[in-house]
Design a protein around this motif. Sequence first.
Motif, PDB file in Angstrom:
ATOM      1  N   ASP A  65       2.784  10.117  -2.895  1.00  0.00           N
ATOM      2  CA  ASP A  65       1.539  10.370  -3.632  1.00  0.00           C
ATOM      3  C   ASP A  65       0.827  11.629  -3.137  1.00  0.00           C
ATOM      4  OD1 ASP A  65       0.651   9.568  -1.158  1.00  0.00           O
ATOM      5  OD2 ASP A  65      -0.586   7.900  -1.878  1.00  0.00           O
ATOM      6  N   HIS A 132       7.286   2.678  -9.356  1.00  0.00           N
ATOM      7  CA  HIS A 132       6.022   3.425  -9.464  1.00  0.00           C
ATOM      8  C   HIS A 132       6.285   4.919  -9.635  1.00  0.00           C
ATOM      9  CE1 HIS A 132       2.610   0.708  -8.997  1.00  0.00           C
ATOM     10  NE2 HIS A 132       3.313   0.008  -8.128  1.00  0.00           N
ATOM     11  N   TYR A 133       7.249   5.429  -8.907  1.00  0.00           N
ATOM     12  CA  TYR A 133       7.574   6.858  -8.978  1.00  0.00           C
ATOM     13  C   TYR A 133       8.042   7.228 -10.386  1.00  0.00           C
ATOM     14  CZ  TYR A 133       9.674  11.345  -7.727  1.00  0.00           C
ATOM     15  OH  TYR A 133      10.007  12.681  -7.667  1.00  0.00           O
ATOM     16  N   HIS A 135       7.345   5.685 -13.139  1.00  0.00           N
ATOM     17  CA  HIS A 135       6.200   5.558 -14.045  1.00  0.00           C
ATOM     18  C   HIS A 135       5.247   6.743 -13.918  1.00  0.00           C
ATOM     19  CE1 HIS A 135       3.102   3.777 -16.443  1.00  0.00           C
ATOM     20  NE2 HIS A 135       2.277   3.589 -15.425  1.00  0.00           N
ATOM     21  N   LEU A 136       4.895   7.101 -12.700  1.00  0.00           N
ATOM     22  CA  LEU A 136       3.901   8.154 -12.479  1.00  0.00           C
ATOM     23  C   LEU A 136       4.394   9.523 -12.925  1.00  0.00           C
ATOM     24  CD1 LEU A 136       2.515   7.087  -8.991  1.00  0.00           C
ATOM     25  CD2 LEU A 136       1.252   7.145 -11.138  1.00  0.00           C
ATOM     26  N   HIS A 137       5.699   9.744 -12.835  1.00  0.00           N
ATOM     27  CA  HIS A 137       6.244  11.066 -13.168  1.00  0.00           C
ATOM     28  C   HIS A 137       6.879  11.107 -14.557  1.00  0.00           C
ATOM     29  CE1 HIS A 137       5.576  12.919  -9.193  1.00  0.00           C
ATOM     30  NE2 HIS A 137       5.733  11.680  -8.751  1.00  0.00           N
TER      31      HIS A 137
END
Length: 243
Positions: A65, A132-133, A135-137
């Motif tokens: 993050d 999460h990675y 999703h976030l990217h």
Amino acid sequence: MLEPWRTGKVIKIENATFNTRRFWIEIQGVEVFHFKPGQFVTLDLPISEKRNKRWRSYSIASYPDGSNVIELVIVLLEGGLGSNYLFNQIIVGSELTLRGPQGVFVLPEVLDKDLFLICTGTGIAPFRSMVHYIHLHNIPYRNIYLIFGTRYLSDCLYKEELEQLATQMKGFYYLPTFSREDNTLQDIHHGYVHHLYEEIVVKEKKPAAKFYLCGWKNMIDEAKEKIVALGYDKHDIHLELYG
């Protein structure tokens, strides 16, 4: 190149379940701690005079993050010198010696096949980081099945968070299954992880897929056999062994 030993300062601790604890560690001397989802760090704990008996490795449960803070989720093992030290001696403000990131248990560069992320217990840590990675990217993916085996609902790590992600990510399926939960409980999966990925593979007519396994040896050994029996190549299987 091997990463240097660094100092990490514990800035937060939370109980996750009756025998697992979340530790947030701020890596000293760097503004950003760079790592790939799925990698781990090794702690050098003062529990033995022999160096290699002091080392304990834990997958990073948080996702990159841009900060120098990582999260580890650790289970208290009966008779485990490392986990007992962390649970009984480490408080907010304690310092730990650690090295990392390490490991090649990471996502492929292109997610052009279905991903089966199969885990037990704290083996969910690297998969939480990966999902999460992605999703976030906004990384393109096909289907992702996170199949998490544990004993009881009360042992279910990151449950609400992953349920929420499943509502936000089309094609991401969060599938916890419980081996000792009351069979009369509705709307949950009972039993071990294997029947879930077997059912999906049969239903979807053996999709092109990669299988990532993380957890205890018994689960991984059984899963490897079953996945090959489903017709996949052993090179489609990636694993991280715990314990």
